[in-house]
Scaffold this motif. Structure first.
Motif, short mmCIF file in Angstrom:
data_model
loop_
_atom_site.label_atom_id
_atom_site.label_comp_id
_atom_site.label_asym_id
_atom_site.label_seq_id
_atom_site.Cartn_x
_atom_site.Cartn_y
_atom_site.Cartn_z
N ARG A 1 -9.30 7.48 0.28
CA ARG A 1 -8.83 7.57 1.59
C ARG A 1 -8.73 6.77 2.63
O ARG A 1 -9.32 6.52 3.47
N ARG B 1 -7.62 -2.82 -0.65
CA ARG B 1 -7.92 -2.90 -2.22
C ARG B 1 -6.64 -4.69 -2.94
O ARG B 1 -6.50 -5.34 -3.67
N ASP C 1 -1.63 1.79 -5.04
CA ASP C 1 -1.94 3.68 -4.74
C ASP C 1 -2.91 4.69 -4.02
O ASP C 1 -4.06 4.53 -4.54
N ASN C 2 -2.89 4.80 -3.30
CA ASN C 2 -3.82 5.22 -1.94
C ASN C 2 -4.02 6.95 -2.74
O ASN C 2 -4.89 7.50 -1.89
N ASP C 3 -3.46 7.36 -3.61
CA ASP C 3 -3.34 8.50 -4.07
C ASP C 3 -4.47 8.83 -5.25
O ASP C 3 -3.84 8.04 -6.30
N VAL D 1 1.08 5.52 3.84
CA VAL D 1 0.52 4.75 4.63
C VAL D 1 1.70 3.50 4.77
O VAL D 1 1.17 2.90 5.65
N ALA E 1 -7.20 0.78 1.30
CA ALA E 1 -6.11 0.39 0.37
C ALA E 1 -5.52 -0.95 0.49
O ALA E 1 -5.27 -1.44 -0.38
N ALA F 1 1.37 -0.83 -0.19
CA ALA F 1 -0.07 0.06 0.28
C ALA F 1 0.71 1.15 0.11
O ALA F 1 1.80 1.49 1.00
N TYR G 1 1.71 5.56 -0.81
CA TYR G 1 0.72 6.71 -0.82
C TYR G 1 1.97 8.24 -0.35
O TYR G 1 2.48 7.83 0.20
N GLU H 1 -6.25 2.45 -5.64
CA GLU H 1 -7.88 2.99 -4.18
C GLU H 1 -7.86 4.58 -4.10
O GLU H 1 -6.68 5.32 -3.31
N SER H 2 -9.05 5.15 -4.81
CA SER H 2 -9.41 6.54 -4.51
C SER H 2 -10.03 6.83 -3.02
O SER H 2 -9.75 8.04 -2.77
#
Length: 309
Positions: free
Chosen positions: A72, A80, A42-44, A309, A77, A8, A10, A69-70
């Motif tokens: 936040r 996903r 990518d949590n960004d 993250v 994350a 994960a 970010y 993964e949009s």
């Protein structure tokens, strides 16, 4: 055999790049070379990790999956990542985007899993300070040094910064990571407490080492004390929820108060030992307060601000 390595990420493009380069160097001598899929979530929402993954994929030894993964939060994350694991995967490994593994990392995890028929294999995370001139008290106090055990030592808890899990276990849980912990962190503590409660076998692999890159922003008193408060409050909160009984709550209260008393008791003699001893006394107090706070559900929101993250 297929192993899914989940990451994960970010807004740590350089850390992610460093990690993927090292994953490309994995070697195997104790285990047969497995199939490996590396899953980067990518949590960004802007996709800051996309270019890194695209650039390295051409020369990557393993299968590389990238997705965004949009929503936040660390729980979203990681869930996903689990959702992206191939249906025939045998094991899921977790490692963070501010870490790098030794070349034998996965080989050691797999060999220990096989030797002890473990459901969960945890291993050490060794600090690697980006700035070598860390404060003297930090070095003397060894505040970032992990607990170490002999290989095969039984455990009750693990963390997603260095762990291998039987994939079939995770397929039975929905969601794997509790979304209540998306902003607070501690979703891995909650998961592994649930797995231990369910009777799964945890062991330690002392030679499956990863190294965590510690930025200068963490080498200060505030961060060390906050981490102590946060970790113990999460543990206390999860334990009280998963083992809801008067005896468990009573024991947590006693532990919290004992830590506070211990810290206060050590304050005076620490003045004659050195700054690191004084900070260890303070850390006991913060851990004790965190333990008591966790009992009543107070949790520090570790990911509310913009951190990796």
């Amino acid at each position: 055999m297929l192993v899914s390595v989940c990451i994960a990420s970010y807004q740590r493009p350089e850390g992610l790049k460093r990690l993927l380069i090292e994953l490309n160097q994995l070697t195997f001598s104790k285990s047969e070379v497995p199939e490996i899929e590396v899953i980067v979530v990518d949590n960004d929402v802007t996709g800051s990790a996309r270019e890194i993954c695209a650039n390295i994929e051409t020369n990557f030894c393993w299968m590389l999956k990238y997705c965004i993964e949009s929503q936040r939060g660390i729980s979203f994350a990681r869930n996903r990542a689990i959702a992206s694991v191939s249906e025939y995967s045998n094991f899921v490994a977790f490692i963070d985007d501010d870490e790098v593994p030794e070349t034998n990392w996965l080989d050691e995890l797999l060999s220990v899993q096989k030797a002890y028929q473990a459901d969960v294999v945890a291993a050490p995370v060794i600090p690697n300070f980006i700035k070598s001139d860390i404060p003297t008290w930090l070095a003397k106090g060894e505040f970032f040094e992990p607990l170490r055990y002999p290989t095969g030592h039984p455990l009750e808890i693990a963390s997603t910064n260095n762990v291998l899990i039987r994939a079939e276990i995770l397929r039975q849980i929905e969601p794997v990571f509790d979304e209540r912990f998306a902003i607070t962190g501690g979703e891995d503590t909650n998961l592994f407490m649930r797995l231990h409660l369910a009777g799964y076998k945890f062991v330690w692999a002392n030679d499956a080492i990863v190294r965590e890159w510690i930025p200068q922003s963490r080498t200060n008193l505030k961060w060390v004390l906050q981490r102590g408060y946060f970790g113990w409050s999460i543990h206390s909160w999860c334990e009280c929820e998963l083992y809801p009984s008067i005896p468990v709550i009573t024991i947590r209260i006693i532990k919290g108060l004992a830590l506070i008393v211990k810290g206060l008791f050590l304050m005076l003699p620490s003045l004659f030992v050195g700054q690191h001893a004084l900070i260890k006394a303070l850390l006991n107090i913060y851990r004790g307060v965190g333990t008591l706070a966790g009992i009543i559900g107070i949790r520090y929101q570790a990911y509310k601000v913009t951190h990796g993250v």
